[in-house]
Design a protein around this motif. Sequence first.
Motif, short mmCIF file in Angstrom:
data_model
loop_
_atom_site.label_atom_id
_atom_site.label_comp_id
_atom_site.label_asym_id
_atom_site.label_seq_id
_atom_site.Cartn_x
_atom_site.Cartn_y
_atom_site.Cartn_z
N ALA A 1 67.44 13.96 56.21
CA ALA A 1 68.86 14.18 56.49
C ALA A 1 69.19 15.65 56.76
O ALA A 1 70.31 15.96 57.18
CB ALA A 1 69.72 13.66 55.33
N THR A 2 68.23 16.56 56.53
CA THR A 2 68.47 17.96 56.87
C THR A 2 68.34 18.21 58.36
O THR A 2 68.62 19.32 58.83
CB THR A 2 67.50 18.88 56.11
N HIS B 1 62.54 9.86 53.81
CA HIS B 1 63.60 9.77 52.82
C HIS B 1 64.74 10.70 53.25
O HIS B 1 64.49 11.85 53.62
CB HIS B 1 63.10 10.19 51.44
N ALA B 2 65.96 10.19 53.21
CA ALA B 2 67.09 11.04 53.60
C ALA B 2 67.18 12.26 52.71
O ALA B 2 67.34 13.39 53.18
CB ALA B 2 68.39 10.23 53.56
N ARG B 3 67.05 12.04 51.40
CA ARG B 3 67.12 13.12 50.41
C ARG B 3 66.15 12.80 49.29
O ARG B 3 65.85 11.63 49.03
CB ARG B 3 68.54 13.26 49.84
N ASN C 1 62.13 20.37 54.07
CA ASN C 1 62.95 21.47 54.57
C ASN C 1 63.36 22.34 53.40
O ASN C 1 63.03 23.52 53.35
CB ASN C 1 64.17 20.91 55.31
N LYS C 2 64.05 21.75 52.41
CA LYS C 2 64.51 22.53 51.27
C LYS C 2 64.12 21.93 49.92
O LYS C 2 64.38 22.53 48.89
CB LYS C 2 66.04 22.66 51.31
N VAL C 3 63.50 20.77 49.90
CA VAL C 3 63.12 20.16 48.62
C VAL C 3 61.97 20.97 48.00
O VAL C 3 60.94 21.19 48.64
CB VAL C 3 62.67 18.70 48.81
N PRO C 4 62.12 21.44 46.76
CA PRO C 4 61.08 22.26 46.14
C PRO C 4 59.79 21.47 45.89
O PRO C 4 59.83 20.31 45.45
CB PRO C 4 61.71 22.70 44.82
N VAL C 5 58.67 22.12 46.18
CA VAL C 5 57.36 21.56 45.83
C VAL C 5 56.69 22.57 44.91
O VAL C 5 56.20 23.62 45.35
CB VAL C 5 56.51 21.29 47.08
N THR C 6 56.68 22.27 43.63
CA THR C 6 56.28 23.23 42.60
C THR C 6 54.81 23.08 42.25
O THR C 6 54.14 22.10 42.61
CB THR C 6 57.11 23.02 41.34
N ALA C 7 54.32 24.06 41.50
CA ALA C 7 52.94 24.00 41.03
C ALA C 7 52.70 22.78 40.16
O ALA C 7 51.64 22.13 40.24
CB ALA C 7 52.60 25.28 40.26
N GLU C 8 53.68 22.44 39.32
CA GLU C 8 53.55 21.27 38.45
C GLU C 8 53.43 19.99 39.27
O GLU C 8 52.65 19.09 38.94
CB GLU C 8 54.75 21.18 37.51
N THR C 9 54.20 19.91 40.34
CA THR C 9 54.14 18.74 41.20
C THR C 9 52.81 18.68 41.95
O THR C 9 52.17 17.63 42.05
CB THR C 9 55.30 18.75 42.21
N ALA D 1 59.88 22.25 57.40
CA ALA D 1 60.74 22.06 58.56
C ALA D 1 61.77 23.18 58.66
O ALA D 1 62.96 22.96 58.86
CB ALA D 1 61.43 20.70 58.50
N ALA D 2 61.30 24.40 58.51
CA ALA D 2 62.15 25.59 58.53
C ALA D 2 61.23 26.80 58.61
O ALA D 2 59.99 26.66 58.52
CB ALA D 2 63.01 25.67 57.27
N THR D 3 61.82 27.98 58.74
CA THR D 3 61.01 29.20 58.74
C THR D 3 60.71 29.66 57.31
O THR D 3 59.58 30.01 56.98
CB THR D 3 61.74 30.32 59.52
N GLY D 4 61.73 29.66 56.46
CA GLY D 4 61.55 30.08 55.08
C GLY D 4 60.71 29.09 54.29
O GLY D 4 60.90 27.88 54.40
N THR D 5 59.77 29.62 53.49
CA THR D 5 58.89 28.76 52.70
C THR D 5 59.06 28.98 51.21
O THR D 5 58.17 28.65 50.43
CB THR D 5 57.42 29.00 53.10
N ASP D 6 60.21 29.54 50.80
CA ASP D 6 60.40 29.81 49.38
C ASP D 6 60.56 28.54 48.55
O ASP D 6 60.57 28.60 47.32
CB ASP D 6 61.61 30.74 49.16
#
Length: 321
Positions: A10-11, A30-32, A51-59, A72-77
């Motif tokens: 959905a982003t 998934h939309a979100r 795009n913006k959903v966090p993917v953490t070390a724990e995950t 799906a963006a430039t920023g990878t934070d």
Amino acid sequence: MHRIVFLDRATLAPQIRLRRPSFDHRLVEHARTRPAEVAERLSGASIAITNKVPVTAETLALLPDLKLIAVAATGTDCVDRQACRDRGIAVANIRGYAVNTVPEHTFALILALRRSLVGFRQDVLAGAWQQAGQFCFFNHPIRDLRGARIGIVGEGVLGQRVAAIAAAFGMVPLFAAHKGASGLGPLYTPWEEMLETSDVITLHCPLTAATRGMIGLPEFRRMSRRPLLINTARGGLVVEEDLVAALEDGLIGGVGFDVAEVEPPDPSSPLMRIAGRPDVIVTPHVAWASDEAQQTLADQLIDNIENFVAGKPSNLVGGAY
């Protein structure tokens, strides 16, 4: 067969076509996705799209099959890149797609604020034109762009494009030297000088540990020309409480923000407290989102995935390669 999971489809606007990769795969959209759902949804996936959903070390520790995170963006934070390196997971991002849309949005904000369009529109709707007694009225300042100095923080492709547009308007572009740096050559204006001499300051740099909170009250107090502050980059670059104080104390002349420190911002957040002022424009992180730019992004996203699977990875920013 590759299992590909898009965590936040959905982003991208619904009219944007996301072509299917050319190799054998199963794509789940998934939309979100809430943070607590990431590990379950990526279980068994070899390729994740976020795009913006966090993917953490724990995950990541729970995802042994994952080989590529296609941002799906430039920023990878949103991705723990060090954890990806440790686990041999590649990370790819999108580049160059926003070279028109972000600078154009930047100047939409600059022009609207420099000419007080929001304030005049509000006055017209409130009946001030009829009450003026003549053909025009002057409730708000109106300033030309020609001759104004625009301080640009970030000398990448977006900053360069902003400088070119500024020059076309007859403005004087200044590329700011990195905060605290010296000896960067004649093409850069020292950080403090940029703050002190700019009529407009616009941010086009990534959010990193070094840039987080780079503009706060000490910086606002150096802005002797009461500049407009434009941010189409990342919300965390500016201390939002200090932004409110600077505006209320008359240290700056206006605010044009397309980003917030937390998105969406809470209604009680500093940015939302000033959003109704005529010298403030807040847009919902859409500077990047022209139809043309989104389609370019979507096509490059699939290119990155296809190239990775073909053994010719593109746009890698970290991970196993």
